[in-house]
Design an enzyme around this catalytic site. Structure first.
Site, PDB file in Angstrom:
ATOM      1  N   LYS A 145       0.825  -1.212   0.000  1.00 17.80           N
ATOM      2  CA  LYS A 145       0.000   0.000   0.000  1.00 17.80           C
ATOM      3  C   LYS A 145       0.868   1.275   0.000  1.00 17.80           C
ATOM      4  CE  LYS A 145      -3.640  -2.175   2.804  1.00 17.80           C
ATOM      5  NZ  LYS A 145      -4.704  -2.654   1.955  1.00 17.80           N
ATOM      6  N   GLU A 191      -2.749   6.902   7.894  1.00 20.89           N
ATOM      7  CA  GLU A 191      -3.707   7.704   7.133  1.00 20.89           C
ATOM      8  C   GLU A 191      -4.604   8.459   8.081  1.00 20.89           C
ATOM      9  OE1 GLU A 191      -6.074   5.210   4.599  1.00 20.89           O
ATOM     10  OE2 GLU A 191      -4.417   4.853   3.225  1.00 20.89           O
ATOM     11  N   HIS A 241     -14.208  -4.278   8.600  1.00 21.51           N
ATOM     12  CA  HIS A 241     -13.546  -3.788   7.383  1.00 21.51           C
ATOM     13  C   HIS A 241     -13.663  -4.764   6.219  1.00 21.51           C
ATOM     14  CE1 HIS A 241     -12.007  -0.461   9.623  1.00 21.51           C
ATOM     15  NE2 HIS A 241     -11.324  -1.236  10.441  1.00 21.51           N
ATOM     16  N   ARG A 289      -6.755  -7.971  -9.555  1.00 19.98           N
ATOM     17  CA  ARG A 289      -7.404  -9.258  -9.829  1.00 19.98           C
ATOM     18  C   ARG A 289      -8.882  -9.000 -10.060  1.00 19.98           C
ATOM     19  NH1 ARG A 289     -10.087  -9.508  -4.799  1.00 19.98           N
ATOM     20  NH2 ARG A 289      -8.862  -8.562  -3.146  1.00 19.98           N
TER      21      ARG A 289
HETATM   22  P1  ADP Z   1      -7.776  -4.133   2.701  1.00 14.71           P
HETATM   23  O1  ADP Z   1      -6.514  -4.339   1.929  1.00 14.71           O
HETATM   24  O2  ADP Z   1      -7.811  -4.907   3.958  1.00 14.71           O
HETATM   25  O3  ADP Z   1      -8.978  -4.245   1.839  1.00 14.71           O
HETATM   26  P2  ADP Z   1      -8.196  -1.226   2.620  1.00 14.71           P
HETATM   27  O4  ADP Z   1      -7.087  -0.258   2.674  1.00 14.71           O
HETATM   28  O5  ADP Z   1      -8.839  -1.467   1.311  1.00 14.71           O
HETATM   29  O6  ADP Z   1      -7.675  -2.603   3.219  1.00 14.71           O
HETATM   30  O7  ADP Z   1      -9.289  -0.805   3.696  1.00 14.71           O
HETATM   31  C1  ADP Z   1     -10.355  -1.645   4.052  1.00 14.71           C
HETATM   32  C2  ADP Z   1     -11.504  -0.845   4.641  1.00 14.71           C
HETATM   33  O8  ADP Z   1     -11.091  -0.067   5.789  1.00 14.71           O
HETATM   34  C3  ADP Z   1     -12.107   0.189   3.717  1.00 14.71           C
HETATM   35  O9  ADP Z   1     -13.057  -0.385   2.855  1.00 14.71           O
HETATM   36  C4  ADP Z   1     -12.710   1.171   4.690  1.00 14.71           C
HETATM   37  O10 ADP Z   1     -13.945   0.708   5.182  1.00 14.71           O
HETATM   38  C5  ADP Z   1     -11.731   1.188   5.835  1.00 14.71           C
HETATM   39  N1  ADP Z   1     -10.728   2.280   5.682  1.00 14.71           N
HETATM   40  C6  ADP Z   1      -9.557   2.182   5.035  1.00 14.71           C
HETATM   41  N2  ADP Z   1      -8.880   3.342   5.076  1.00 14.71           N
HETATM   42  C7  ADP Z   1      -9.628   4.213   5.771  1.00 14.71           C
HETATM   43  C8  ADP Z   1      -9.477   5.589   6.177  1.00 14.71           C
HETATM   44  N3  ADP Z   1      -8.387   6.291   5.886  1.00 14.71           N
HETATM   45  N4  ADP Z   1     -10.471   6.165   6.889  1.00 14.71           N
HETATM   46  C9  ADP Z   1     -11.572   5.453   7.241  1.00 14.71           C
HETATM   47  N5  ADP Z   1     -11.775   4.165   6.900  1.00 14.71           N
HETATM   48  C10 ADP Z   1     -10.818   3.537   6.167  1.00 14.71           C
HETATM   49  P1  ADP Z   2     -12.648  -8.201  -2.553  1.00 10.04           P
HETATM   50  O1  ADP Z   2     -11.682  -7.108  -2.168  1.00 10.04           O
HETATM   51  O2  ADP Z   2     -12.531  -8.707  -3.950  1.00 10.04           O
HETATM   52  O3  ADP Z   2     -14.018  -8.006  -2.091  1.00 10.04           O
HETATM   53  P2  ADP Z   2     -12.000  -9.861  -0.371  1.00 10.04           P
HETATM   54  O4  ADP Z   2     -10.724  -9.318   0.178  1.00 10.04           O
HETATM   55  O5  ADP Z   2     -13.258  -9.750   0.392  1.00 10.04           O
HETATM   56  O6  ADP Z   2     -12.133  -9.419  -1.861  1.00 10.04           O
HETATM   57  O7  ADP Z   2     -11.872 -11.378  -0.780  1.00 10.04           O
HETATM   58  C1  ADP Z   2     -10.691 -11.998  -1.072  1.00 10.04           C
HETATM   59  C2  ADP Z   2     -10.672 -13.084  -0.052  1.00 10.04           C
HETATM   60  O8  ADP Z   2     -11.437 -14.176  -0.520  1.00 10.04           O
HETATM   61  C3  ADP Z   2      -9.332 -13.625   0.229  1.00 10.04           C
HETATM   62  O9  ADP Z   2      -8.749 -12.934   1.316  1.00 10.04           O
HETATM   63  C4  ADP Z   2      -9.600 -15.070   0.615  1.00 10.04           C
HETATM   64  O10 ADP Z   2      -9.665 -15.238   2.027  1.00 10.04           O
HETATM   65  C5  ADP Z   2     -10.960 -15.358   0.081  1.00 10.04           C
HETATM   66  N1  ADP Z   2     -10.943 -16.406  -0.940  1.00 10.04           N
HETATM   67  C6  ADP Z   2      -9.926 -16.779  -1.693  1.00 10.04           C
HETATM   68  N2  ADP Z   2     -10.267 -17.729  -2.535  1.00 10.04           N
HETATM   69  C7  ADP Z   2     -11.555 -17.997  -2.309  1.00 10.04           C
HETATM   70  C8  ADP Z   2     -12.509 -18.878  -2.893  1.00 10.04           C
HETATM   71  N3  ADP Z   2     -12.201 -19.670  -3.882  1.00 10.04           N
HETATM   72  N4  ADP Z   2     -13.770 -18.873  -2.435  1.00 10.04           N
HETATM   73  C9  ADP Z   2     -14.113 -18.052  -1.454  1.00 10.04           C
HETATM   74  N5  ADP Z   2     -13.256 -17.185  -0.890  1.00 10.04           N
HETATM   75  C10 ADP Z   2     -11.994 -17.155  -1.301  1.00 10.04           C
END
Ligand code: ADP
Ligand code: ADP
Ligand code: MG
Length: 675
Positions: free
Chosen positions: A116, A200, A235, A300
């Protein structure tokens, strides 16, 4: 186009990819672990290769083994799905080195977006707006603390290598920073093997809005509009929809172009998602005031891609295959349009009432709403399981994705509620009822979206009895009588006259419902149509009239105290699962005598009704027992089941000891039943 591809994944996404490949005339190879030998995705493909033991590190993450499988079967390309190897740069490189096409972006783009902090540095250069924060290389705790003070609280500490909602800490005030930094780093090193963090500004009441992008090898890149994934728990996404409610044309274009700029900055190819956090300084009613900031890019196909498919009419897996085969994007930006509104609900094996703790078990009953499996339609179900399959502790707890489409949001919401109502799952705890409540909540139905929606609506979402005790009891009594009569070969409902001849007919029952045990009675009225129901003991007793009939499809039509309901009842041991239009409920029959004749024992053989653990034996060899007496207690799928004596007799032998795991049908003890 490829003649054959290998799908390096399992579950619903493997089935999803296989469906498109089949439609395109591309042969598919599945890979599977020990636990998945009979899984749905294996049957969905033309060939299958066993790649190891059940734990992901011994199978779905063993990429050398997966490359061998591709070679051995003559596959030309590998689709990684999501999760597992989908964002593994090393695997993408290894595919290339082995002469196979990785159906995804170039390894360099995965690397650029993998961390990130680094990806934010790149985005800054590309002019994509970022959340105010610190994403430098320096990791000195005192320096990070100073940065947090400068940004201003609350701040979010994020593991740079994090994902799946893990590795994040919210810091409300400066005094807490040092301790939370330490715990964030600890989780990061344990989960991701990398403890670098970034900081952040914590955006208050934000929305999560992401843009689907697609690039090809000819330098084209388009955006397929946005998805709103603000409804989250821990989250992690729960409901996803497209388009984002309240989105203006101007903001859509701005965000779409920012996402394309982000993708182009890393020479992106294939399907990707740029996630933005969106601030709503003007509240829910002023979308013009919304400000968006880059959060991360997922390199992806995303879990929630079907909502984009539903509103664009495009098949994104088909796009992936075409791009991977070197073709140009099927459509130009100007040819893409939004049609209607789509929502996806993630149906998971988990207990919302217990902080969404994941559950495991068997899908003893798994009924889906009427739908077509993956073609774009009003209701679509994407899953990787069938009735009888297990949700094991090895993999994700997602059971299925329910996707609905409507002309507008209101219609999509109505369809989603109807589809959730028709989703009946027995055997493990799910979030289906919870999802229905979220969909119906004031905040969600009026599109007052932000990532704290579930928390804000707590009171309406948790700890509620939606079916109601009396209706659950009425359905349970009717079902129980019906089953007894079926076992005895007579049917009181088709032979009402026979009942009337005996005058008044009364029955007593015992039930446990929502932690409370009580009695209930059913009296057959003289008119031959109306019954009298009494529920509860003492002061809490309620009385009502009841009429019912069994519909040809097995559902029960009930009219309790003037209110009509149609109920479906599924039994598992002593536990009845009742599904009605208003919701589902579980009720336990505790009256052992009323229960005699049930499954779980045949003559002197007393067997486990399902796989589970023996909790206790209430008797020992040589004991005299009477009919209906509890003999043993089993725990399975987080519920207790009592095994009762089928008749008077003597215990001959106990075949297990408490604590033993037993399989379904295992003989637990033997008794000699007196003739
Ligand atoms: P991940 O890789 O686990 O998906 P993200 O960076 O996409 O992590 O953040 C996951 C979630 O956390 C976001 O969808 C949002 O709900 C919350 N989040 C992330 N960054 C912030 C922020 N700066 N302020 C408030 N909520 C946040
Ligand atoms: P997105 O950001 O696309 O919503 P998520 O982070 O919620 O995705 O989903 C990705 C997660 O799905 C991975 O962290 C893993 O735990 C889970 N996963 C991976 N492969 C499979 C699968 N074949 N079926 C269901 N869940 C999976
Ligand atoms: Mg994310």
């Amino acid at each position: 186009m490829f003649k054959k591809i290998l799908i390096a994944n399992r579950g619903e996404i493997a089935c999803r990819v296989a469906a498109t490949a089949r439609r395109m005339g591309v042969k598919t190879v599945a890979v599977y672990s020990d636990a998945d030998a009979l899984a749905k995705h294996v049957g969905a493909c033309d060939e299958a290769v066993h790649i190891g033991a059940s734990a992901p590190k011994d199978s779905y993450l063993r990429w050398e083994r997966i490359l061998e499988a591709a070679k051995a079967t003559g596959a030309e390309a590998i689709h990684p799905g999501y999760g597992f190897l989908s964002e593994n740069e090393e695997f993408a490189n290894a595919c290339k080195a082995a002469g196979l096409v990785f159906i995804g972006p170039p390894a360099s783009a995965i690397r650029a977006m993998g961390l990130k902090a680094e990806s934010k540095q790149l985005m800054e250069k590309a002019g994509v707006p970022l959340v105010p924060g610190y994403h430098g290389a320096g990791q000195d705790p005192a320096m990070l603390h100073k940065e947090a003070d400068r940004i201003g609280y609350p701040v979010l500490i994020k593991a740079s290598a994090g994902g799946g909602g893990k590795g994040m800490r919210l810091v409300e005030k400066s005094e807490d920073f040092a301790a939370l930094l330490e715990s964030c780093k600890r989780e990061a090193i344990n989960s991701f093997g990398n403890d670098a963090v970034l900081i952040e500004k914590y955006v208050l009441r934000p929305r999560h809005i992401e843009i689907q992008v697609f690039g090809d090898t000819h330098g084209h890149c388009v955006y397929l509009f946005e998805r709103d994934c603000s409804v989250q728990r821990r989250h992690q996404k729960v409901l996803e929809e497209a388009p984002a409610p309240g989105m203006t044309e101007a903001l859509r274009k701005q965000m779409g172009e920012a996402a394309v700029a982000a993708a182009k900055a890393v020479n992106y190819v294939g399907a990707g998602t740029v996630e933005f956090i969106v601030e709503q300084p003007g509240g829910y009613d002023q979308p013009e005031a919304m400000k968006f900031y880059f959060m991360e890019m997922n390199t992806r196909l995303q879990v929630e891609h079907p909502v984009t498919e539903a509103i664009t009419g495009e098949d994104l897996v088909q796009w992936q295959l075409q791009v991977a085969a070197g073709k140009t994007l099927p459509k130009l930006q100007s040819e893409l349009k939004i049609i209607g509104h789509a929502i996806e609900a993630r149906i998971c094996a988990e207990n919302p009432e217990n902080n969404f703790l994941p559950a495991t078990g068997h899908l003893a009953v798994y009924r889906k709403p009427a739908c077509t499996s993956f073609e774009i339609s009003d209701v679509r179900v994407d899953d990787g399981v069938r009735e009888g399959d297990a949700i094991s502790p090895f993999y994700d707890s997602m059971i299925a994705k329910l996707i609905v489409h409507g002309d507008d949001r209101a219609q999509a919401l109505a369809r989603l509620d109807a589809a959730l109502t028709q989703t009946h799952i027995v055997g493990l705890t799910t979030n289906v009822q919870f999802l229905r409540q979220v969909v119906k909540s004031q905040a969600f139905s009026s599109a007052q979206l932000d990532t704290a929606l579930i928390e804000r609506e707590r009171d309406a979402l948790f700890g509620k009895d939606f079916v109601g005790r009396d209706l659950a009891v009425a359905a349970a009594m009717v079902w129980q009588l019906q089953r007894e009569q079926a076992a005895q070969g007579t049917d009181p409902f088709s032979r009402r006259d026979g009942w009337r001849m005996s005058g008044r007919y009364e029955r007593s029952f015992g039930f446990a419902y929502r932690g409370e045990e009580f009695g209930a009675g059913l009296a057959y009225g003289r008119d031959g149509q109306t019954y009298q129901v009494g529920v509860g003991d003492g002061d809490s007793r309620t009385e009502a009239t009841l009429q019912w009939r069994a519909l040809p499809d097995g559902r029960l039509e009930l009219n309790l105290g003037g209110k009509r309901t149609v109920a479906v009842v599924h039994a598992q041991g002593e536990q009845l699962s009742i599904f009605t239009e208003v919701g589902s409920a579980q009720i336990t029959v505790v009256d052992q005598l009323a229960h005699a004749g049930d499954t779980g024992h045949e003559g002197g053989r007393l067997t486990a009704p399902m796989p589970g653990k023996v909790v206790s034996f209430n008797v020992k060899a040589g004991d005299k027992v009477s009919k209906g007496q509890p003999l043993a207690v089993m725990e399975a799928m987080k519920m207790e089941h009592t095994i009762a004596a089928p008749g008077d007799g003597v215990v001959l032998e106990l075949l297990y000891t408490p604590g033993d795991q037993v399989s379904e049908g295992a003989e637990l003890l033997r008794i000699e039943v007196a003739a």
